[in-house]
Design an enzyme around this catalytic site. Structure first.
Site, mmCIF file in Angstrom:
data_model
loop_
_atom_site.group_PDB
_atom_site.id
_atom_site.type_symbol
_atom_site.label_atom_id
_atom_site.label_comp_id
_atom_site.label_asym_id
_atom_site.label_seq_id
_atom_site.Cartn_x
_atom_site.Cartn_y
_atom_site.Cartn_z
ATOM 1 N N ASP A 9 5.354 -42.307 -19.088
ATOM 2 C CA ASP A 9 4.057 -41.656 -18.407
ATOM 3 C C ASP A 9 2.938 -41.701 -19.287
ATOM 4 O O ASP A 9 2.904 -41.000 -20.552
ATOM 5 C CB ASP A 9 4.060 -40.205 -17.875
ATOM 6 C CG ASP A 9 3.215 -40.038 -16.966
ATOM 7 O OD1 ASP A 9 2.149 -40.493 -16.906
ATOM 8 O OD2 ASP A 9 3.717 -39.162 -15.890
ATOM 9 N N HIS B 246 -7.232 -39.665 -16.899
ATOM 10 C CA HIS B 246 -6.839 -41.082 -16.319
ATOM 11 C C HIS B 246 -7.168 -40.930 -14.778
ATOM 12 O O HIS B 246 -7.408 -39.842 -14.289
ATOM 13 C CB HIS B 246 -5.571 -41.489 -16.498
ATOM 14 C CG HIS B 246 -4.434 -40.366 -15.879
ATOM 15 N ND1 HIS B 246 -3.855 -40.665 -14.839
ATOM 16 C CD2 HIS B 246 -3.787 -39.612 -16.706
ATOM 17 C CE1 HIS B 246 -3.149 -39.685 -14.510
ATOM 18 N NE2 HIS B 246 -2.823 -39.048 -15.970
ATOM 19 N N ASP C 180 1.677 -38.651 -21.861
ATOM 20 C CA ASP C 180 0.875 -38.169 -20.771
ATOM 21 C C ASP C 180 0.561 -36.655 -21.181
ATOM 22 O O ASP C 180 -0.667 -36.520 -20.970
ATOM 23 C CB ASP C 180 1.468 -38.370 -19.223
ATOM 24 C CG ASP C 180 0.437 -37.836 -18.212
ATOM 25 O OD1 ASP C 180 -0.472 -38.640 -18.112
ATOM 26 O OD2 ASP C 180 0.531 -36.581 -17.631
ATOM 27 N N ASN D 299 -2.244 -37.532 -6.449
ATOM 28 C CA ASN D 299 -1.151 -36.807 -6.892
ATOM 29 C C ASN D 299 -1.254 -35.423 -5.870
ATOM 30 O O ASN D 299 -0.133 -34.856 -5.690
ATOM 31 C CB ASN D 299 -1.507 -36.109 -8.161
ATOM 32 C CG ASN D 299 -1.175 -37.013 -9.545
ATOM 33 O OD1 ASN D 299 -0.586 -38.006 -8.982
ATOM 34 N ND2 ASN D 299 -1.578 -36.957 -10.466
ATOM 35 N N TYR E 113 14.218 -33.349 -10.578
ATOM 36 C CA TYR E 113 13.298 -33.338 -11.644
ATOM 37 C C TYR E 113 13.183 -32.103 -12.226
ATOM 38 O O TYR E 113 13.135 -31.063 -11.693
ATOM 39 C CB TYR E 113 11.814 -33.834 -11.215
ATOM 40 C CG TYR E 113 10.864 -33.855 -12.615
ATOM 41 C CD1 TYR E 113 10.978 -34.768 -13.479
ATOM 42 C CD2 TYR E 113 10.004 -32.864 -12.373
ATOM 43 C CE1 TYR E 113 10.146 -34.776 -14.314
ATOM 44 C CE2 TYR E 113 9.053 -32.904 -13.362
ATOM 45 C CZ TYR E 113 9.131 -34.081 -14.633
ATOM 46 O OH TYR E 113 8.453 -34.074 -15.801
ATOM 47 N N ASP F 207 2.779 -45.806 -16.080
ATOM 48 C CA ASP F 207 1.924 -45.780 -14.649
ATOM 49 C C ASP F 207 0.424 -45.946 -14.824
ATOM 50 O O ASP F 207 -0.280 -46.458 -14.082
ATOM 51 C CB ASP F 207 2.433 -44.401 -14.043
ATOM 52 C CG ASP F 207 2.126 -43.166 -15.178
ATOM 53 O OD1 ASP F 207 1.876 -43.302 -16.078
ATOM 54 O OD2 ASP F 207 2.285 -42.210 -14.466
ATOM 55 N N HIS F 208 0.060 -45.577 -16.203
ATOM 56 C CA HIS F 208 -1.167 -45.787 -16.347
ATOM 57 C C HIS F 208 -1.773 -45.719 -17.839
ATOM 58 O O HIS F 208 -0.836 -45.075 -18.650
ATOM 59 C CB HIS F 208 -2.207 -44.548 -15.437
ATOM 60 C CG HIS F 208 -1.632 -43.337 -15.950
ATOM 61 N ND1 HIS F 208 -1.889 -42.442 -16.980
ATOM 62 C CD2 HIS F 208 -0.748 -42.518 -14.868
ATOM 63 C CE1 HIS F 208 -1.232 -41.108 -16.809
ATOM 64 N NE2 HIS F 208 -0.629 -41.118 -15.484
ATOM 65 N N HIS G 264 -3.632 -35.651 -22.022
ATOM 66 C CA HIS G 264 -4.219 -34.890 -21.512
ATOM 67 C C HIS G 264 -4.646 -33.666 -22.465
ATOM 68 O O HIS G 264 -5.939 -33.203 -22.561
ATOM 69 C CB HIS G 264 -3.550 -34.323 -20.387
ATOM 70 C CG HIS G 264 -3.439 -34.974 -19.157
ATOM 71 N ND1 HIS G 264 -4.713 -35.449 -18.284
ATOM 72 C CD2 HIS G 264 -2.386 -35.563 -18.398
ATOM 73 C CE1 HIS G 264 -4.109 -36.284 -17.412
ATOM 74 N NE2 HIS G 264 -2.795 -36.429 -17.449
ATOM 75 N N THR H 96 -0.779 -40.663 -11.698
ATOM 76 C CA THR H 96 0.727 -40.829 -11.844
ATOM 77 C C THR H 96 1.723 -41.034 -10.803
ATOM 78 O O THR H 96 2.380 -42.013 -10.668
ATOM 79 C CB THR H 96 1.355 -39.476 -12.486
ATOM 80 O OG1 THR H 96 0.853 -39.446 -13.851
ATOM 81 C CG2 THR H 96 2.962 -39.409 -12.617
#
Length: 400
Positions: free
Chosen positions: A28, A338, A185, A85, A149, A232-233, A189, A64
């Site tokens: 990620d 992002h 990710d 999201n 998760y 993903d980005h 951030h 994401t």
């Protein structure tokens, strides 16, 4: 009779062995250029043994959940339904939030068919060690094996879980597996893409890549599993002074702000829609405002009733905020973000693939993440859904 049973057992075993294996790994927020920093020896080795792309272009918005769905369904967010999201169905007064397990696991939100659905329907067992949408409550819409998760689950535990699946008896073994890691990710951030913390995250995920292959080698499957690394980005740097208080501009209009920070969507009172649009248009500075149906076609972000009436897209690095968001940004440091224009290179992720179905030491230009779904169908020689946006002809040249 015994000979017949033995023959059938051998036939089933050979059939299972003949099916390809694919491990799809998501890092990620791993930006396209993170491998250019000279701190990823394992990924460098892997790419020379397989295929790597200049970058992997996400769909818009470059967030994401929308992009993990685009990767696994081959569809734009406007078509697979996960448009952000977090978002709202204003007609049913229901909300989808990425941190709410009840909504995330509700199959009604997922309009696209995930690859594991396509594969399971055509006789291929699948598994997911984390992937948005894999935990839906409808049994026929999720993989055979699913791990719920858990953000803090140790990375080594995740790898061991995948290896355990690959050691199951042939008739129970999954041939397609997803695996997810969030380190770049999270650190991107918190500290920004150019921070030492992100460099440490890059090193950690490079070690993860190395461990995956060393563990595959231990079970004699290193050269029989196709491993695809994607993100993903990307991520871009954020500065506190690049803030636009949209709620202040629209004071007194009683608008509903449904997303903020990067992409912002707004639902004004029906009788004030044009007035609000005109006011935002007059104040356009480092952002663009669109009626939903006028969002530029290249974003593929208008043909869905879940998208609110007004869509605001900021320049790269700028933040569109409500009053609450402005106050939060004054107290909580955000180094990177992002969700911006998916054509901007800072938003692009990476793509590396190694295995028996891929060319070796092959470097290509940018790929689109919506083309991964048809690529997977090609590898497994199964029929894709007919309504996807991805195109096999844009990506199949990376296969042998």
């Amino acid at each position: 009779m015994k000979k017949l049973i033995l023959f059938l057992f051998i036939s089933i075993s050979l059939l299972a062995q003949s099916k390809p294996y694919v491990l799809l790994v998501s890092f990620d927020g791993f930006r396209w250029d993170y491998m250019n920093r000279g701190i990823t020896p394992n990924l460098e080795k892997i790419k020379k043994e397989g295929v790597w792309a200049l970058s992997l272009q996400p769909t818009f918005p470059s967030k994401t959940f929308p992009n993990h769905q685009s990767i696994i369904t081959g569809m734009y967010p406007e078509n697979h339904g996960i448009i952000a999201n977090s978002f709202e169905d204003k007609y049913k007064n229901e909300v989808y939030r990425m941190n709410d397990s009840n909504s995330v696991n509700n199959a009604k939100w997922y309009w696209g068919e995930a690859f594991w659905e396509t594969a399971e329907r055509q006789g291929i067992k699948t598994a997911s060690y984390f992937w948005p949408g894999s935990e839906v409550k409808l049994s026929y819409r999720k993989p055979t094996y699913v791990e719920a998760y858990e953000h803090t689950r140790p990375y080594d535990t995740r790898i061991k879980g995948v290896i355990k699946w690959l050691q199951l008896p042939q008739e129970k073994r999954p041939h397609f597996i997803t695996l997810y890691f969030s380190e770049t990710d999270s650190k991107g951030h918190a500290f920004g893409p150019n921070s030492k913390e992100v460099n440490e995250a890059i090193k950690l995920l490079d070690e993860v890549a190395g461990k995956i292959f060393s563990k595959l080698e231990e079970i004699n499957m290193k050269d029989s599993v196709n491993v695809i690394f994607v993100s993903d980005h990307g991520m871009t740097e954020i500065f506190k002074e690049r803030v636009i208080n949209v709620e202040k501009i629209l004071a007194g209009y009683n608008c509903k702000f449904l997303d903020e920070s990067v992409l912002m969507t707004i639902e004004p009172p029906k009788d004030k829609l044009k007035e609000v649009y005109d006011l935002l248009k007059k104040n356009e500075n480092h952002f663009k405002v669109y009626y939903r149906h006028e969002v530029p076609e290249y974003f593929h972000f208008s043909n869905n009733y879940l998208i609110p009436s007004l869509v605001l897209i900021p320049d790269i690095g700028w933040n569109l905020l409500t009053e609450k968001g402005v106050k939060r940004m004054e107290t909580v440091y955000v180094g990177g973000n992002h969700g911006y224009d998916n054509n901007h290179l800072d938003m692009h992720g990476f793509f590396i693939a190694r295995g028996p179905n891929f060319k070796k030491n092959y470097f290509t230009g940018s790929l689109k993440n919506i083309d991964i779904y048809p690529l997977l169908c090609k590898i497994f020689n199964i029929i894709p859904r007919s309504n996807i946006d991805g195109k096999l002809e844009r990506i199949e040249f990376i296969l042998k």
